[in-house]
Each structure stands twice: as C-alpha cells, then as structure tokens.
Design a protein around this motif. Structure first.
Motif, short mmCIF file in Angstrom:
data_model
loop_
_atom_site.label_atom_id
_atom_site.label_comp_id
_atom_site.label_asym_id
_atom_site.label_seq_id
_atom_site.Cartn_x
_atom_site.Cartn_y
_atom_site.Cartn_z
N GLU A 154 0.83 -1.01 0.00
CA GLU A 154 -0.05 -0.06 0.09
C GLU A 154 0.78 1.22 -0.06
O GLU A 154 1.95 1.21 0.51
N GLY A 155 0.45 2.26 -0.48
CA GLY A 155 1.00 3.51 -0.64
C GLY A 155 -0.02 4.73 -1.00
O GLY A 155 -0.90 4.57 -1.40
N LEU A 156 0.48 5.82 -0.97
CA LEU A 156 0.07 7.14 -1.12
C LEU A 156 0.73 7.81 -2.35
O LEU A 156 2.47 7.67 -2.33
N THR A 157 0.29 8.61 -3.39
CA THR A 157 0.89 9.28 -4.19
C THR A 157 0.01 10.83 -4.45
O THR A 157 -0.98 10.77 -4.17
N ALA A 158 0.88 11.61 -4.84
CA ALA A 158 0.20 13.06 -5.08
C ALA A 158 1.26 13.76 -5.85
O ALA A 158 2.42 13.95 -5.82
N SER A 159 0.57 14.64 -6.60
CA SER A 159 1.54 15.70 -7.49
C SER A 159 1.64 16.92 -6.75
O SER A 159 0.91 17.62 -5.96
N VAL A 202 5.54 4.66 0.59
CA VAL A 202 4.96 3.27 0.29
C VAL A 202 5.23 2.83 1.66
O VAL A 202 6.21 2.90 2.48
N PHE A 203 4.26 2.20 2.44
CA PHE A 203 3.99 1.76 3.72
C PHE A 203 4.21 0.04 3.73
O PHE A 203 3.29 -0.65 3.22
N PHE A 204 5.42 -0.52 4.45
CA PHE A 204 5.49 -1.78 4.57
C PHE A 204 5.15 -2.24 6.03
O PHE A 204 5.33 -1.48 6.84
N PRO A 205 4.73 -3.72 6.10
CA PRO A 205 4.48 -4.27 7.51
C PRO A 205 5.48 -4.40 8.30
O PRO A 205 5.09 -4.53 9.35
N SER A 206 6.86 -4.48 8.04
CA SER A 206 7.68 -4.68 8.59
C SER A 206 9.00 -4.21 8.15
O SER A 206 9.43 -3.52 7.03
N LEU A 207 10.02 -4.03 9.09
CA LEU A 207 11.26 -3.36 8.42
C LEU A 207 12.11 -4.52 7.70
O LEU A 207 12.58 -4.08 6.61
N SER A 208 11.84 -5.75 7.81
CA SER A 208 12.45 -6.82 6.91
C SER A 208 11.91 -6.56 5.36
O SER A 208 12.48 -6.84 4.36
N SER A 209 10.60 -6.64 5.39
CA SER A 209 9.81 -6.43 4.01
C SER A 209 10.31 -5.17 3.37
O SER A 209 10.25 -4.97 2.27
N ALA A 210 10.52 -4.00 4.36
CA ALA A 210 10.80 -2.61 3.72
C ALA A 210 12.31 -2.79 3.18
O ALA A 210 12.51 -2.37 1.99
N GLN A 224 13.25 4.97 5.15
CA GLN A 224 13.27 5.30 6.69
C GLN A 224 12.41 4.42 7.50
O GLN A 224 11.08 4.26 7.07
N ASP A 225 12.81 3.64 8.50
CA ASP A 225 12.17 2.70 9.12
C ASP A 225 11.49 1.57 7.90
O ASP A 225 12.13 0.94 7.25
N SER A 226 10.05 1.57 8.12
CA SER A 226 9.39 0.77 7.28
C SER A 226 8.89 1.34 6.07
O SER A 226 7.81 0.85 5.73
N ILE A 227 9.10 2.54 5.80
CA ILE A 227 8.64 3.30 4.74
C ILE A 227 9.67 3.87 3.68
O ILE A 227 10.61 4.28 4.26
N ILE A 228 9.21 3.54 2.56
CA ILE A 228 9.95 4.28 1.32
C ILE A 228 9.34 5.36 0.86
O ILE A 228 7.98 5.45 0.61
N SER A 275 2.26 9.10 9.91
CA SER A 275 1.76 8.16 8.87
C SER A 275 1.10 7.01 9.42
O SER A 275 0.38 6.28 8.84
N ARG A 276 1.32 6.62 10.69
CA ARG A 276 0.73 5.43 11.62
C ARG A 276 0.13 5.83 12.84
O ARG A 276 0.58 6.75 13.33
#
Length: 289
Positions: free
Chosen positions: A191-196, A209-217, A258-262, A288-289
């Motif tokens: 999941e993630g957000l985009t905007a112009s 982009v929001f990842f569920p964990s540090l490893s998945s990020a 940064q953390d679990s977010i790109i 964001s969370r």
C-alpha cells in the motif's frame, strides 16, 4: 421435548419477516423503486462489473447492493453501494476516478458529479449513481438520491488519517491517491500514497510506500533500487539509505528508506530540486501510522 423445541425454533426462523434493506426504504417523489435490491458478494462481483471487478477486489471489496429507480418518462437511475471494508479502502477506490478538472460537491465525504453519474465515498462505502439521461430534473434527482443514501450510511470516519502522510502544502488539489497494493505499478510494493506537486513550475509526483515490517521494507528497497539500476547515492540529510536515478520516462527519481517506509519524488530535473519537498515529507512520516 428437545426435538419439539428445535422444530418450533426453526419454524420461527422461517416465518419471521426479513428486515428490509435500507435501499428498499428510500423513496423519491416522482420516481418508483423498480424490482428488488440485488446483492453481490466477492465471488459474484464479476457477474456485475466484469471489466472493473479486479480493481474493486484490490481494495478489499466486501459487498455490493444495487437498486433501480424509474420515473414515468422511463428514465432510470441505478444506485450501487459498495462496502469496501474500511474508510481508507473506500477512499482508495474512489481516488482512482479523481481528477483536478472534475466537478466536486459536498455529498458524503466528497462527491464527483457529472451529467450522467455521481460518485462519492463515505466511511467504508463508495456510492455510484448512474442516470439514463442528463436533464436538469434527472440531475436533481441524482443528487437527492445520493443525499438520501448518505443520510443512512455511517458518517464517523471523515478523511482517513493516513492521507495526512503526504504534506498538504503545495499539493495539487484532487491528485492524492491511495493504492492498496502495487504502488507506482511495482508488484513488490504494498500500500502507498501518491500526489502531484509543482516545483519551479514543473509537475512532480511524490510517493510514500508503507511496509508491514522492517524486513519487508528492506526487501522492497533492494528490489526498487535494482529496478532503477544504475543508481547513485544521494545522502540526503545524512540518510544512508537513499538514492537517485535517471528514469526513462519520469525524469530523475530520488528515494529514501526510513524505518518501514519508502518515500520519494519522481519527475525532477536534478536531485537537489526535491530537497525542500523531501524535507516536508520526512516530517510527515511521524503521523503516517
């Protein structure tokens, strides 16, 4: 005795009248409810919107109820109420149809209105109404039907908090989108957000982009950098997990893990062009969370 009780209980369940769905109770002057309210579940949605069902499923579609109203001139309106399971999923689906030059009105949380159709989201629902003609009378009836449906839906969520993650300052109006999976059309992104935004008169796209964990990020970061290889170290603000790359179709892309977010920006002429906006985005990660 036990068998008799079970029989009586079963008989009561069969005889008890079913509660009418709220759609069946909506009345419009000059319009008649045509037929029954029809329901579609996840496994039958393809029977109703075969071409778009996959999009609705990607946002967690739960259930659809649909009804038709007709006037004496044989003009019809069809109202579809999609239960998407959560407010952020409802906004996400709705945001796929959202463009800056459309006409918006204050129905539900936000509504897109045109001559032949009206679409809005409210709480965990997306409501779509289509009419068979574009007369003023029909447009007025569409708005009235939309408001009557809105009045019986939950209205406690407002705008999902997650949407605050990208800064509102400088954001091009009506371009914020939520994607439930595959953000930026990357299959390895969730999941993630985009905007112009506009920088120096040029349009750029910011993303988070929001990842569920540090490893998945970490895994997503590796795949993202491989996809855009060769990449160059950016070292933005001392961030060690950052790069920029010259893409074939979207200018320069700059990204940070940064953390679990790109998060990042694409459409830049040079990495330095995105410094101010990137600083603001990093500040928003805290909410964001």
């Amino acid at each position: 005795m036990k068998k008799v009780c079970l029989f009586l209980l079963g008989a009561c369940m069969v005889c008890a009248p079913r509660e009418k769905d709220f759609m069946a109770l909506i009345e419009l002057d000059g319009w008649e409810k045509t037929g029954e309210i029809v329901f579609y579940e996840p496994e039958t949605l393809y029977d109703y919107i075969n071409g778009e069902a996959e999009l609705y499923h990607s946002y967690g579609f739960q259930r659809l109820r649909t009804g038709t109203w007709t006037n004496p001139d044989d003009v019809s309106m069809v109202a579809d109420v999609y239960d998407m399971g959560s407010p952020v999923n409802a906004f996400g689906l709705y945001s796929n149809y959202r463009y800056p030059d459309y006409n918006y009105e204050a129905i539900g949380t936000e509504a897109i209105v045109s001559e032949y159709d009206l679409r809005y989201f409210q709480d965990r629902y997306v409501v779509e109404i289509r009419a068979s003609d574009a007369s003023r009378e029909t447009e007025s009836a569409m708005r009235l039907l939309a408001k009557k449906i809105s009045a019986v839906l939950p209205d406690t969520a407002g705008w999902p908090r997650l949407l605050q993650s990208l800064p509102a300052e400088g954001q091009t109006e009506k371009t914020l989108r939520y994607t439930a999976r595959g953000t930026l059309n990357q299959s390895f992104f969730p999941e993630g957000l985009t905007a112009s935004y506009e920088i120096d008169g040029e349009k750029v796209l910011a993303f988070m982009v929001f990842f569920p964990s540090l490893s998945s990020a970490e895994s997503g970061w590796h795949q993202f950098s491989e996809f855009h290889a060769p990449v160059s170290d950016w070292n933005f603000g001392g961030q060690t997990r950052s790069f920029y790359a010259d893409t074939p179709y979207h200018g320069i892309l700059a990204a940070i893990l940064q953390d679990s977010i790109i998060t990042g920006i694409r459409g830049l002429h040079a990495p330095e062009q995105g410094l101010e906006l990137m600083s603001k985005i990093l500040e928003r990660i805290q909410v964001s969370r």
